[in-house]
Motif scaffolding. Sequence first.
Motif, PDB file in Angstrom:
ATOM      1  N   ALA A  34      40.481  38.792  39.285  1.00 21.68           N
ATOM      2  CA  ALA A  34      41.748  38.601  38.847  1.00 21.68           C
ATOM      3  C   ALA A  34      42.596  37.403  39.130  1.00 21.68           C
ATOM      4  N   VAL A  35      42.265  36.862  40.192  1.00 19.22           N
ATOM      5  CA  VAL A  35      43.021  35.669  40.670  1.00 19.22           C
ATOM      6  C   VAL A  35      42.451  34.534  39.914  1.00 19.22           C
ATOM      7  N   ALA A  36      40.999  34.628  39.604  1.00 23.31           N
ATOM      8  CA  ALA A  36      40.654  33.460  39.197  1.00 23.31           C
ATOM      9  C   ALA A  36      40.959  33.346  37.517  1.00 23.31           C
ATOM     10  N   THR A  37      41.115  34.511  36.941  1.00 22.88           N
ATOM     11  CA  THR A  37      41.739  34.996  35.681  1.00 22.88           C
ATOM     12  C   THR A  37      43.182  34.293  35.456  1.00 22.88           C
ATOM     13  N   LEU A  38      43.969  34.403  36.464  1.00 16.84           N
ATOM     14  CA  LEU A  38      45.098  33.847  36.431  1.00 16.84           C
ATOM     15  C   LEU A  38      45.333  32.736  36.414  1.00 16.84           C
ATOM     16  N   CYS A  39      44.334  31.920  37.369  1.00 15.05           N
ATOM     17  CA  CYS A  39      44.435  30.342  37.575  1.00 15.05           C
ATOM     18  C   CYS A  39      44.030  29.710  36.319  1.00 15.05           C
ATOM     19  N   LEU A  40      43.232  30.340  35.350  1.00 11.04           N
ATOM     20  CA  LEU A  40      42.567  29.656  34.195  1.00 11.04           C
ATOM     21  C   LEU A  40      43.962  29.431  33.138  1.00 11.04           C
ATOM     22  N   PHE A  41      44.943  30.176  33.373  1.00 16.45           N
ATOM     23  CA  PHE A  41      46.291  29.940  32.683  1.00 16.45           C
ATOM     24  C   PHE A  41      47.251  29.199  33.056  1.00 16.45           C
ATOM     25  N   VAL A  42      46.908  28.697  34.445  1.00 18.63           N
ATOM     26  CA  VAL A  42      47.761  27.588  35.032  1.00 18.63           C
ATOM     27  C   VAL A  42      47.629  26.435  35.088  1.00 18.63           C
ATOM     28  N   SER A  43      48.517  25.461  34.537  1.00 22.21           N
ATOM     29  CA  SER A  43      48.080  24.155  34.347  1.00 22.21           C
ATOM     30  C   SER A  43      47.410  23.498  35.986  1.00 22.21           C
ATOM     31  N   GLY A  44      46.594  22.860  35.804  1.00 18.39           N
ATOM     32  CA  GLY A  44      45.949  22.325  37.144  1.00 18.39           C
ATOM     33  C   GLY A  44      45.215  23.229  38.067  1.00 18.39           C
ATOM     34  N   MET A  45      45.018  24.288  37.641  1.00 19.03           N
ATOM     35  CA  MET A  45      44.509  25.292  38.635  1.00 19.03           C
ATOM     36  C   MET A  45      43.108  25.771  37.915  1.00 19.03           C
ATOM     37  N   GLN A  46      42.568  25.360  36.959  1.00 17.96           N
ATOM     38  CA  GLN A  46      41.211  25.574  36.235  1.00 17.96           C
ATOM     39  C   GLN A  46      40.386  25.425  37.327  1.00 17.96           C
ATOM     40  N   VAL A  47      40.128  24.236  37.995  1.00 20.98           N
ATOM     41  CA  VAL A  47      38.995  24.035  38.674  1.00 20.98           C
ATOM     42  C   VAL A  47      39.011  25.050  39.955  1.00 20.98           C
ATOM     43  N   LEU A  48      40.424  25.591  40.488  1.00 16.72           N
ATOM     44  CA  LEU A  48      40.018  26.620  41.539  1.00 16.72           C
ATOM     45  C   LEU A  48      39.759  27.922  40.767  1.00 16.72           C
ATOM     46  N   GLY A  49      40.306  28.122  39.776  1.00 18.82           N
ATOM     47  CA  GLY A  49      39.859  29.488  38.998  1.00 18.82           C
ATOM     48  C   GLY A  49      38.292  29.388  38.747  1.00 18.82           C
ATOM     49  N   CYS A  50      37.723  28.444  38.576  1.00 20.79           N
ATOM     50  CA  CYS A  50      35.966  28.191  38.252  1.00 20.79           C
ATOM     51  C   CYS A  50      35.389  28.730  39.670  1.00 20.79           C
ATOM     52  N   ALA A  51      36.048  27.967  40.704  1.00 20.56           N
ATOM     53  CA  ALA A  51      35.673  27.984  42.053  1.00 20.56           C
ATOM     54  C   ALA A  51      35.474  29.684  42.510  1.00 20.56           C
ATOM     55  N   LEU A  52      36.618  30.388  42.073  1.00 18.28           N
ATOM     56  CA  LEU A  52      37.081  31.764  42.417  1.00 18.28           C
ATOM     57  C   LEU A  52      36.005  32.568  41.572  1.00 18.28           C
ATOM     58  N   PHE A  53      35.659  32.221  40.376  1.00 16.31           N
ATOM     59  CA  PHE A  53      34.744  32.973  39.592  1.00 16.31           C
ATOM     60  C   PHE A  53      33.278  32.929  40.228  1.00 16.31           C
ATOM     61  N   GLY A  54      33.029  31.671  40.808  1.00 16.61           N
ATOM     62  CA  GLY A  54      31.769  31.487  41.306  1.00 16.61           C
ATOM     63  C   GLY A  54      31.719  32.408  42.651  1.00 16.61           C
ATOM     64  N   MET A  55      32.880  32.592  43.559  1.00 20.13           N
ATOM     65  CA  MET A  55      32.799  33.275  44.688  1.00 20.13           C
ATOM     66  C   MET A  55      32.652  34.868  44.160  1.00 20.13           C
ATOM     67  N   ALA A  56      33.465  35.087  43.254  1.00 22.61           N
ATOM     68  CA  ALA A  56      33.166  36.564  42.678  1.00 22.61           C
ATOM     69  C   ALA A  56      31.918  37.029  42.446  1.00 22.61           C
ATOM     70  N   ALA A  57      31.200  36.187  41.665  1.00 24.06           N
ATOM     71  CA  ALA A  57      29.816  36.193  41.113  1.00 24.06           C
ATOM     72  C   ALA A  57      28.976  36.526  42.503  1.00 24.06           C
ATOM     73  N   LEU A  58      29.364  35.669  43.489  1.00 23.94           N
ATOM     74  CA  LEU A  58      28.555  36.072  44.492  1.00 23.94           C
ATOM     75  C   LEU A  58      28.616  37.411  45.248  1.00 23.94           C
ATOM     76  N   VAL A  59      29.952  37.696  45.410  1.00 22.61           N
ATOM     77  CA  VAL A  59      30.244  38.957  45.978  1.00 22.61           C
ATOM     78  C   VAL A  59      29.767  40.076  45.062  1.00 22.61           C
ATOM     79  N   PHE A  60      29.734  40.005  43.825  1.00 22.54           N
ATOM     80  CA  PHE A  60      29.097  40.892  43.025  1.00 22.54           C
ATOM     81  C   PHE A  60      27.463  40.989  43.368  1.00 22.54           C
ATOM     82  N   VAL A  61      26.830  39.891  43.263  1.00 25.36           N
ATOM     83  CA  VAL A  61      25.528  39.878  43.721  1.00 25.36           C
ATOM     84  C   VAL A  61      25.238  40.542  44.822  1.00 25.36           C
ATOM     85  N   LEU A  62      25.831  40.432  46.206  1.00 27.67           N
ATOM     86  CA  LEU A  62      25.924  40.772  47.312  1.00 27.67           C
ATOM     87  C   LEU A  62      26.117  42.481  47.234  1.00 27.67           C
TER      88      LEU A  62
END
Length: 422
Positions: A364-392
């Motif tokens: 959810a936080v990563a999704t919000l970051c995608l719509f904030v200017s300058g926060m897209q890189v952080l959003g992508c990083a959070l999506f990666g962390m979320a994927a790792l948590v899901f796999v775990l």
Amino acid sequence: MISAHSQSNQHLAMVEKTASQRQDAAAGTAYLLLAAIAALVGGGVSVLAGMGMLPAAGLWGRLAQAHPALMLLYVVVPALVSGFGTLWLPRALGRQSMLLGRLNLLAVGVLGVAAVLTCTLADARLAHVLWSLGALMSAVVLLSTIFDSCADSLEQTSFSPFVWGEMLSSTVLLLCAPVFAAATLRAWLWPATNAMVGAEYFAVPVGLIVLLAGFGIVFEMAASIGQVQTRPVAYIMAATAASGVVAWAKSSLAHGADSLTAQMVGNVLLALCSLSAVCLAGLWLAGTWKARVSLRTPLLWGMGFLAVVAGGWVVQLVQGTGLHPALQLGALYAVCGGFYLWRGEACGFWYPQKLARLHFVLTAVATLCLFVSGMQVLGCALFGMAALVFVLAAFISFQRDIPVPAGTLAVAQADAAGGAAA
């Protein structure tokens, strides 16, 4: 001797059922793995390419070009339709296994080969034709299983929202995949008179599939509450599927002087999908509000799906763009919520709740970051962390493989529907 013969037949039937169930498990797992790999490769390459960290030529360049195909063709359909359909439909229909198990395995193989060709070949036309063939075979397997269950049923029981979503999504796939293959072949054989067809050509059917299968899973999350009527949901979803397919076929086959008509048809399709999404979201929210449900993990993902899809429709109507990214994000919420619902409440197995909720918060936080200017890189990083948590979380759940006691499930469902009794 008759008794021995009967016992032998029963033993043979049990062996065949076990083999069919193993086939279904293998095929369903392969579908989900294909979707997960396509999402990780497509999303990761897109992020790295946007940051300028990938070369424009060679394999990495082809992977960057394959991003639309990976996200449109190899995430939504293998996960929401084929994967969940294979793993979940037998239980939802009261069956032991799927029909045409070998054809289902063949469909997985064809889709896997198509995915490899999409990533390695500069010309993806052969991959698109193979994908259409694999998607068509998967749709035939799902629809055959559903209709066979309906024909063999002694009692005329209504389908659950999940079954309706899978049936209508498979129907859209059955009708649209041959059109996609035909358009690809036409552009391939007669390039001088036909424009090149890419994965974006199939974006509208993918949007319909996300809408139908996603809402089927979301309404299944609230099915145990008993406050959501299945019949109006089915009517709205069926009308959306039928009119959406007709409108897409009309717009995709229009040429020359008919292009203006095709554009008008596309606008009507967008308005229709917007209206149906609003109606379905209203029905879901009314039912869950009336029941005063507790926020179980699947319901969190259901709310996220509604928020992302609704936001996408609003942005599309205001700015004229933004719908397809929202549908891709909505597919992510539907897949994750569907996994937790299938693993936990449908199959009755334990999964780590804290990790599942952390997975939702990060997404959810990563999704919000995608719509904030300058926060897209952080959003992508959070999506990666979320994927790792899901796999775990998934790995821990499958490794322990602990059935949840029936009493615990009953208490959870009673707590979720506690407001209904009040």
